[in-house]
Design a protein around this motif. Structure first.
Motif, PDB file in Angstrom:
ATOM      1  N   GLY A  81       0.840  -1.189   0.000  1.00 34.52           N
ATOM      2  CA  GLY A  81       0.000   0.000   0.000  1.00 34.52           C
ATOM      3  C   GLY A  81       0.872   1.235   0.000  1.00 34.52           C
ATOM      4  O   GLY A  81       1.768   1.364   0.849  1.00 34.52           O
ATOM      5  N   VAL A  82       0.660   2.147  -0.957  1.00 33.16           N
ATOM      6  CA  VAL A  82       1.492   3.339  -1.065  1.00 33.16           C
ATOM      7  C   VAL A  82       0.611   4.564  -1.250  1.00 33.16           C
ATOM      8  O   VAL A  82      -0.529   4.467  -1.706  1.00 33.16           O
ATOM      9  N   ASN A  83       1.171   5.712  -0.892  1.00 28.05           N
ATOM     10  CA  ASN A  83       0.395   6.940  -0.927  1.00 28.05           C
ATOM     11  C   ASN A  83       1.321   8.124  -1.155  1.00 28.05           C
ATOM     12  O   ASN A  83       2.447   8.154  -0.659  1.00 28.05           O
ATOM     13  N   TYR A  84       0.841   9.088  -1.935  1.00 32.91           N
ATOM     14  CA  TYR A  84       1.549  10.365  -2.104  1.00 32.91           C
ATOM     15  C   TYR A  84       0.545  11.488  -1.985  1.00 32.91           C
ATOM     16  O   TYR A  84      -0.542  11.434  -2.585  1.00 32.91           O
ATOM     17  N   VAL A  85       0.889  12.519  -1.193  1.00 30.42           N
ATOM     18  CA  VAL A  85       0.014  13.678  -1.054  1.00 30.42           C
ATOM     19  C   VAL A  85       0.835  14.963  -1.126  1.00 30.42           C
ATOM     20  O   VAL A  85       2.006  14.998  -0.757  1.00 30.42           O
ATOM     21  N   ALA A  86       0.192  15.996  -1.612  1.00 35.55           N
ATOM     22  CA  ALA A  86       0.719  17.363  -1.546  1.00 35.55           C
ATOM     23  C   ALA A  86      -0.515  18.249  -1.488  1.00 35.55           C
ATOM     24  O   ALA A  86      -1.086  18.624  -2.517  1.00 35.55           O
ATOM     25  N   ILE A  87      -0.951  18.555  -0.273  1.00 34.65           N
ATOM     26  CA  ILE A  87      -2.252  19.204  -0.118  1.00 34.65           C
ATOM     27  C   ILE A  87      -2.221  20.304   0.932  1.00 34.65           C
ATOM     28  O   ILE A  87      -1.405  20.307   1.849  1.00 34.65           O
ATOM     29  N   GLU A  88      -3.137  21.233   0.769  1.00 38.14           N
ATOM     30  CA  GLU A  88      -3.423  22.241   1.780  1.00 38.14           C
ATOM     31  C   GLU A  88      -4.737  21.878   2.453  1.00 38.14           C
ATOM     32  O   GLU A  88      -5.605  21.262   1.843  1.00 38.14           O
ATOM     33  N   GLY A  89      -4.851  22.262   3.722  1.00 44.08           N
ATOM     34  CA  GLY A  89      -6.081  21.967   4.435  1.00 44.08           C
ATOM     35  C   GLY A  89      -6.240  22.848   5.636  1.00 44.08           C
ATOM     36  O   GLY A  89      -5.410  23.720   5.923  1.00 44.08           O
TER      37      GLY A  89
END
Length: 334
Positions: A81-89
């Motif tokens: 399981g892999v994940n990449y994020v680049a987010i504002e919140g």
């Protein structure tokens, strides 16, 4: 934590367009290496936010990149399981950074108070569960987090690390994994490896079991002391070190013979892994509390099959008993 500053530094690292691209490259490189050794491709799902801020299936936008990938029932890996994020919140009303689990202390909340609940986060994470019980589960995650808006954050830090969770302990594998990471640490600060190895042992601990999740590696959080560009270089090199640290171990173990009893023990070890994720992991708490992650992402890192057995005491003197002893009393491998 020794890596937390009492006050934010005057400098900050380069943010959008640099840090997020570095983590995205780590994401792509590691996925490619896993696909090469396994022979099966990842499935990918992108997420986007609708006008109500709810995550929905769809292509990521320029401001919000959220990608999950999964590999199931491969030739070498039972699940990845892999994940990449680049987010504002923004944190939900009434939730603080400390309450959400982003920080173990109130430092960030003291700095931000009611001024700002906005954040920017980018990072890449992998949880790898090989099919063969002689090959260890591995976890690697590196991230950058900032509180505030625009190019002048109120507070920022790097975090992450890499660690191994074997079902069967091979000392040469542990030494190799730790040695590769120590060499990276030593290029930047001779104290890094020992500090971050200790932090890894302390963080990946299951209090209700009195055991560690695995045999460690390195782990750091709230790293923001020193030159930001040097810290960025250090984190980049750590991310690049995972492939040479882990892949040779998989190559050595993936074709070893094993029995159904070995698989049963592997499932018990995976049960402990699941317990840690659900009861101890700070990143999972923050992701769910902040709305930064989908539930599918959280459970994408869970083992494909796990077991719980009442009073699961291994036979004294067995390989399983040797592993259990190491998990209760972490070793210095170098």
């Amino acid at each position: 934590m020794t890596d937390v500053l009492e006050k934010p530094t005057a400098q900050q690292p380069r943010v959008r367009g640099v840090i997020d691209k570095i983590f995205r490259q780590m994401f792509e490189n590691t996925c490619e290496a896993l696909q090469v050794i396994d022979g099966k491709d990842f499935l990918e799902q992108s997420w986007t936010r609708n006008n109500k801020g709810v995550w929905t299936v769809g292509e990521s936008s320029e401001d919000t990149i959220y990608i999950d990938r999964a590999l199931h029932n491969g030739n070498v890996f039972e699940k990845v399981g892999v994940n990449y994020v680049a987010i504002e919140g923004e944190l939900p009303p009434g939730t603080s950074f400390q309450q959400s689990g982003a920080l173990p202390t109130a430092i960030a909340d003291q700095m931000t108070s009611s001024r700002c609940n906005r954040f920017f986060a980018t990072g890449s994470s992998f949880v790898i569960h090989p099919y063969n019980p002689m090959a260890p589960t591995a976890h690697v995650n590196y991230r950058y987090f900032q509180i505030g808006n625009g190019s002048q954050p109120i507070y920022w830090w790097f975090g992450g690390g890499a660690d191994l969770t074997p079902a069967y302990l091979f000392e040469e594998d542990a030494v190799h994994f730790h040695q590769v990471h120590k060499e990276v640490c030593d290029k930047y600060d001779s104290s890094y490896y020992h500090r971050f190895k200790k932090s890894c042992d302390e963080y990946f601990h299951i209090p209700h079991r009195g055991e560690n999740r695995g045999i460690g590696g390195i782990f750091f959080d709230h790293l923001n002391q020193g030159n930001p560009e040097k810290l960025l270089s250090f984190v980049t090199n750590c991310a690049e070190a995972f492939i040479p640290a882990y892949m040779p171990i998989v190559e050595r173990r993936k074709d070893m013979n094993f029995t159904e009893e070995n698989k049963n023990w592997q499932r018990l070890v995976r049960g402990r892994y699941a317990e840690f994720i659900l009861s101890c992991d700070r990143g999972i708490r923050f992701g769910l509390a902040s709305g930064m992650v989908k539930q599918q992402s959280v459970f994408n890192c869970m083992p494909p099959a796990a077991s719980w057995q009442y009073d699961d005491q291994p036979i004294p003197g067995s390989q399983e008993a040797m592993l259990r002893e190491v998990l209760k009393n972490p070793r210095n491998w170098l």
